[in-house]
Design an enzyme around this catalytic site. Structure first.
Site, PDB file in Angstrom:
ATOM      1  N   ASP A   1       0.335   5.047   1.884  1.00  0.00           N
ATOM      2  CA  ASP A   1      -0.570   5.674   2.850  1.00  0.00           C
ATOM      3  C   ASP A   1      -1.289   6.868   2.237  1.00  0.00           C
ATOM      4  O   ASP A   1      -0.717   7.610   1.433  1.00  0.00           O
ATOM      5  CB  ASP A   1       0.235   6.179   4.059  1.00  0.00           C
ATOM      6  CG  ASP A   1       1.018   5.069   4.748  1.00  0.00           C
ATOM      7  OD1 ASP A   1       0.556   3.928   4.742  1.00  0.00           O
ATOM      8  OD2 ASP A   1       2.096   5.379   5.287  1.00  0.00           O
TER       9      ASP A   1
ATOM     10  N   HIS B   1       0.839  -1.207   0.000  1.00  0.00           N
ATOM     11  CA  HIS B   1       0.000   0.000   0.000  1.00  0.00           C
ATOM     12  C   HIS B   1       0.863   1.241   0.000  1.00  0.00           C
ATOM     13  O   HIS B   1       2.066   1.186   0.273  1.00  0.00           O
ATOM     14  CB  HIS B   1      -0.915   0.037   1.226  1.00  0.00           C
ATOM     15  CG  HIS B   1      -0.196   0.148   2.538  1.00  0.00           C
ATOM     16  ND1 HIS B   1       0.507  -0.899   3.111  1.00  0.00           N
ATOM     17  CD2 HIS B   1      -0.046   1.195   3.395  1.00  0.00           C
ATOM     18  CE1 HIS B   1       1.030  -0.518   4.259  1.00  0.00           C
ATOM     19  NE2 HIS B   1       0.720   0.760   4.449  1.00  0.00           N
TER      20      HIS B   1
ATOM     21  N   ARG C   1       5.177   6.469  14.221  1.00  0.00           N
ATOM     22  CA  ARG C   1       5.099   7.035  12.862  1.00  0.00           C
ATOM     23  C   ARG C   1       4.621   8.478  12.899  1.00  0.00           C
ATOM     24  O   ARG C   1       3.613   8.780  13.515  1.00  0.00           O
ATOM     25  CB  ARG C   1       4.115   6.189  12.050  1.00  0.00           C
ATOM     26  CG  ARG C   1       4.212   6.410  10.577  1.00  0.00           C
ATOM     27  CD  ARG C   1       3.243   5.503   9.852  1.00  0.00           C
ATOM     28  NE  ARG C   1       2.017   6.228   9.565  1.00  0.00           N
ATOM     29  CZ  ARG C   1       1.014   5.722   8.862  1.00  0.00           C
ATOM     30  NH1 ARG C   1       1.067   4.509   8.383  1.00  0.00           N
ATOM     31  NH2 ARG C   1      -0.060   6.438   8.623  1.00  0.00           N
TER      32      ARG C   1
ATOM     33  N   HIS D   1       4.784   0.344   0.485  1.00  0.00           N
ATOM     34  CA  HIS D   1       5.454  -0.439   1.529  1.00  0.00           C
ATOM     35  C   HIS D   1       4.542  -1.566   2.008  1.00  0.00           C
ATOM     36  O   HIS D   1       3.340  -1.561   1.748  1.00  0.00           O
ATOM     37  CB  HIS D   1       5.946   0.441   2.681  1.00  0.00           C
ATOM     38  CG  HIS D   1       4.898   1.300   3.309  1.00  0.00           C
ATOM     39  ND1 HIS D   1       4.440   2.475   2.740  1.00  0.00           N
ATOM     40  CD2 HIS D   1       4.212   1.157   4.467  1.00  0.00           C
ATOM     41  CE1 HIS D   1       3.534   3.013   3.524  1.00  0.00           C
ATOM     42  NE2 HIS D   1       3.355   2.234   4.574  1.00  0.00           N
TER      43      HIS D   1
HETATM   44  C1  SIN Z   1       2.823   1.225   7.903  1.00  0.00           C
HETATM   45  O1  SIN Z   1       2.247   0.656   7.002  1.00  0.00           O
HETATM   46  O2  SIN Z   1       2.763   2.432   8.060  1.00  0.00           O
HETATM   47  C2  SIN Z   1       3.633   0.417   8.888  1.00  0.00           C
HETATM   48  C3  SIN Z   1       4.907  -0.078   8.308  1.00  0.00           C
HETATM   49  C4  SIN Z   1       5.641  -0.958   9.280  1.00  0.00           C
HETATM   50  O3  SIN Z   1       5.178  -1.162  10.399  1.00  0.00           O
HETATM   51  O4  SIN Z   1       6.705  -1.444   8.930  1.00  0.00           O
END
Ligand code: SIN
Length: 277
Positions: free
Chosen positions: A100, A98, A268, A253
């Protein structure tokens, strides 16, 4: 010591060496990081022993902070979303390809993710380069996609009716805010690099504008398989203090969910983006 920028794979991403965020970054050091970020769309740093306040201060150098409306927040820090999987939880956050915020009208620029607790083994994150995904399409496919748009949504992920949300229960909130859809070009010109990137993703793209879901799915599936071929990717192994900063406009990612029974906690911060076209 001079800052060094080195590739981590032939696919995507560079690692930045000789930077200590805690000590603060001079303007010229920051410009080196910005150049690397704009050029590669994905930078990694290691051994950054920073507090939540220092994480926020670093993020603010890149732009305004987007306060995520669905993710849990770190106590006392609305700006920091927590991405956690406890030993007794089965499903992780972000466990599929995906990018974000493609469901927003102005998608976020990117996120600065720092590892706080990592499992003894597993919990790596995969990244894929959407510049390469676009560049390696045939001229015919590029022409077909030129001018096409796609509809993106958060409803089926974060909304009231989402099965995923039901599984995640206490980890997501504000389902009532998952109502808007967004339409974006299938190929965008990145606002800073000026390069073309493929801008659809398996998690949030519903269908092409003016096409049914059934009509859209075969072409979307082709594009997803093409985009995620291993030559376009890199795999990052975390340790506490590792940072990945990715650009949502030109990367995907995928957080691997291969550490059941152990704990992983990440923090994050997401940076606001600018309109894409
Ligand atoms: C995410 O998708 O923002 C998380 C990525 C992760 O936890 O490695």
């Amino acid at each position: 010591m001079n800052i060094e920028v080195g590739p981590v794979s032939g696919g995507v991403g560079v690692e930045i060496h000789n930077v200590d965020i805690k000590q603060g970054l001079s303007d010229s050091a920051f410009e080196t990081l910005r150049d690397a970020f704009v050029t590669h769309g994905l930078i990694f740093l290691r051994d950054q022993d920073i507090t939540p306040d220092e994480h926020i201060a670093f993020a603010q150098r890149w732009g305004d902070i987007n306060i995520n409306r669905f993710f849990p927040r770190l106590d006392g820090y609305d700006q920091i979303a927590t991405v956690t999987k406890e030993p007794d939880q089965i499903v992780n956050i972000g466990g599929g390809w995906h990018t974000d915020h493609s469901y927003d009208h102005v998608p976020a620029l990117g996120s600065i993710l720092i590892a706080r607790e990592t499992p003894p083994v597993g919990g790596d994150t995969l990244f894929a380069c959407m510049y390469k995904a676009y560049d390696t399409l045939s001229d015919g496919m590029k022409q077909t996609l030129e001018g096409m748009k796609a509809v993106h949504s958060s409803r089926h992920v974060f909304g009231e009716q989402s099965n995923y949300r039901e599984t995640m229960k206490d980890r997501f909130s504000n389902a009532e805010d998952a109502t808007q859809d967004a339409v974006h070009p299938v190929v965008i010109t990145h606002p800073e690099s000026g390069r073309k990137a493929l801008y659809v993703n398996p998690a949030f793209t519903l269908h092409f504008e003016g096409w049914t879901t059934a009509e859209s799915q075969p072409l979307l599936d082709y594009l997803y398989a093409h985009a995620s071929q291993l030559e376009h990717t890199t795999r990052f192994q975390w340790a506490p203090g590792s940072i990945a900063f990715w650009d949502n406009r030109c990367t995907w990612h995928y957080a691997l969910n291969d550490y059941h029974g152990t704990r992983r906690e990440m923090h994050r911060i997401t940076i606001e983006g600018s309109p894409i076209s």
